[in-house]
Write an enzyme that holds these catalytic residues in place. Sequence first.
Site, short mmCIF file in Angstrom:
data_model
loop_
_atom_site.label_atom_id
_atom_site.label_comp_id
_atom_site.label_asym_id
_atom_site.label_seq_id
_atom_site.Cartn_x
_atom_site.Cartn_y
_atom_site.Cartn_z
CG ASP A 187 -4.66 -7.32 -40.35
OD1 ASP A 187 -4.14 -8.38 -40.75
OD2 ASP A 187 -5.89 -7.12 -40.33
N GLY A 200 45.92 -25.39 -38.87
CA GLY A 200 46.48 -25.20 -40.20
C GLY A 200 46.53 -23.73 -40.56
CG ASP A 201 49.14 -20.33 -42.58
OD1 ASP A 201 48.21 -19.63 -43.03
OD2 ASP A 201 50.26 -19.89 -42.31
O1 LIG Z 1 -3.76 -5.06 -53.50
C1 LIG Z 1 -3.27 -5.75 -52.60
N1 LIG Z 1 -3.90 -5.98 -51.42
C2 LIG Z 1 -3.36 -6.71 -50.42
C3 LIG Z 1 -2.12 -7.27 -50.59
C4 LIG Z 1 -1.47 -8.13 -49.52
O2 LIG Z 1 -2.43 -8.77 -48.74
C5 LIG Z 1 -1.88 -9.18 -47.50
C6 LIG Z 1 -2.85 -8.82 -46.41
O3 LIG Z 1 -2.78 -9.76 -45.38
P1 LIG Z 1 -2.27 -9.41 -43.92
O4 LIG Z 1 -2.41 -7.98 -43.61
O5 LIG Z 1 -2.91 -10.38 -42.99
O6 LIG Z 1 -0.72 -9.72 -44.00
P2 LIG Z 1 0.04 -11.07 -44.31
O7 LIG Z 1 0.46 -11.13 -45.74
O8 LIG Z 1 -0.72 -12.25 -43.77
O9 LIG Z 1 1.34 -10.87 -43.48
P3 LIG Z 1 1.51 -10.71 -41.88
O10 LIG Z 1 2.61 -11.65 -41.50
O11 LIG Z 1 1.86 -9.27 -41.68
O12 LIG Z 1 0.20 -11.07 -41.22
C7 LIG Z 1 -0.58 -8.38 -47.35
O13 LIG Z 1 0.52 -9.25 -47.55
C8 LIG Z 1 -0.65 -7.37 -48.48
O14 LIG Z 1 0.63 -7.01 -48.95
C9 LIG Z 1 -1.42 -7.06 -51.79
O15 LIG Z 1 -0.30 -7.56 -52.01
N2 LIG Z 1 -2.03 -6.28 -52.77
#
Ligand SMILES: O=c1[nH]cc([C@@H]2O[C@H](COP(=O)(O)OP(=O)(O)OP(=O)(O)O)[C@@H](O)[C@H]2O)c(=O)[nH]1
Length: 613
Positions: free
Chosen positions: A88, A499-500
């Site tokens: 995250d 079938g073949d």
């Molecule tokens: O410079 C950049 N900063 C961030 C990102 C992208 O932002 C998202 C962050 O969101 P999160 O961690 O909640 O992830 P999700 O995309 O929602 O995917 P999950 O299924 O893992 O929750 C992340 O995708 C970063 O890559 C960026 O691209 N550049």
Amino acid sequence: MLLRPVIGKLQHKRVVLASSSPRRREILSNAGLRFEVVPSRFKEKLHKGSFAAPHAYAVETAKQKALEVADRMHQKDLRAPDVVIGADTIVAVGGLILEKPVDKQDAYRMLSRLSGKEHSVFTGVAIVHCCTRDGQLDTEVSEFYEETTVKFSELSEELLWEYIDSGEPMDKAGGYGIQALGGMLVEYVRGDFLNVVGFPLNRFCKELARLYHAPRAPGTPRPVQHDSIPAVDTFEDLSDSKGGGSDPARASGGLQAGGARPQAPRTQEADLNGVTDSQPGLPAGLLELMDGFKASKVLLTACKLQVFDVLKDRGPLSATDVAREIDASVGGTARLLDVCAALGLLDKSDRGYSNTETASLHLASDGEQSLHGLAAYHDGPVWGAFTHLGRAVREGAAWTPEPLLQGPHKWSTEATLQFMRASHGLSKLTAQHVATAFDLSPFTSACHLGGCTGALAHKLVQEYPHLQVTVFDLPEVIKLAGDFQTDAQPSERVHFVPGDLSSDSLPPADLYIFCSLLHDWPDDRLHGLLSRISGSCKPGAGLLLAELAPAEEEEEASGAARRPPGLRTRGVGRRPWSPGQYRRLLQRLGFQDVQAARAGGLLHVVLGTRAPP
Ligand SMILES: O=c1[nH]cc([C@@H]2O[C@H](COP(=O)(O)OP(=O)(O)OP(=O)(O)O)[C@@H](O)[C@H]2O)c(=O)[nH]1
């Protein structure tokens, strides 16, 4: 070569990335990691105020994302993957946590807050090791976070709105993507750039090295090396996959899906501990190849003697109890059981022997995911063929024995059934992955060529309520297909047509499917067949190919390609399959939009659409 051994620690595990982020997927696959992607359904709604620091919030969210996926996969298959990775990314500025903007106004608020200032980007990561004991999911979580400082230039209103209108901010933490247009807003970065993009790769690798390679205390002797099949009394030493490293999944009683593997002596992993081995390496690959057949024969023999059936759903049994049930000598049975334990197929404790989860699932003869039929096929005709390999080479004969090459119309009913049992087990195991590797809902009729017992066809109709599937195979096979059952309800949308492939016209369909069929075909036959199919396809019709991935690719990804070229323990007799090769072949045959995916950690699936002539 310090890089790949670190990622290679996960090589034989079923790894799942619990994320929908394309950036995380790219960072990890560029690093050579093999994994499946299962986006988490965990809603990012933890109460931010209840965390002492922003990073604690990111770590907890990462953990919850990964645990949700582990739990869901366990509930679904009663089997969780070996490792689930969750992450995250958040932006912290002036005591506030910024996630992805919900709309343009929100993006505007975030970016104006960042304008002209430094902020922190935190990515929390959770590596969840899973194992299933008595049907219950056990998890062990390693978590960490990385912080990177980013300074933005002063952003004018005009620039801000132009950037927001590009659409880039919407799925990105803090409302910007440093790897694309957003990079133009940034004055400097202190720390790991990939951490900002969504995954701190450097820290992740260090974490893997720490988890799988706990340094030995000074003066501790190196672990003892063993042959593939160790002396009976020493099998406990083989609990780690490469000898010497600690493996959290195993340490916690976990189980490797591909766990039954001969052990190779340590080579360069010592580098990871800062200990460099100056001795020339032993020819580990050679020794492993010479010895490998013993491990296969032990597994096949234990299957044939129904050892895994006797131990299924029972508490630990002594060698004497097992010997009585399989009608064999006590001494011989004890040795077989010990070696099975050394190979990771059985667990051994003071109370006796019990099946590992893999053994109960795949090596006992009953059960939806049983590969007992495949084991019998290898122990019978395949083993026989390889016993006479020298003669085949001298005479220039195919490695597949003549009776097998001739096909079911020349076989006895028992031989045909044996082949079908092998194919049925493998199809049932892979059907879900093949059926869902791509969205096949645009197709209304499919034809599984060489579809044998219809295991994949039944899975397809279960998955796609509007799909009709024809199973096309030799009359001798179709006649016996009714003897096989799948977990799916029999469906009126599955039709069997005899079938073949090489001579008969193919049933009409708007999607043709081949699954685990083409790998041993000679090139000319393969080309001929695929061109014929291409000729029968209307524009817009699809061709889906699913094949077991070759050993070469796996080994290269893991760094095991250090072995002398050409030395491979698996995949003997297989046509080298790479998605790139098939993609090019399909394109030459007039298919377009060819896409490749990896499914179930074992299959490559390729889908192409027939272009207009
Ligand atoms: O410079 C950049 N900063 C961030 C990102 C992208 O932002 C998202 C962050 O969101 P999160 O961690 O909640 O992830 P999700 O995309 O929602 O995917 P999950 O299924 O893992 O929750 C992340 O995708 C970063 O890559 C960026 O691209 N550049």
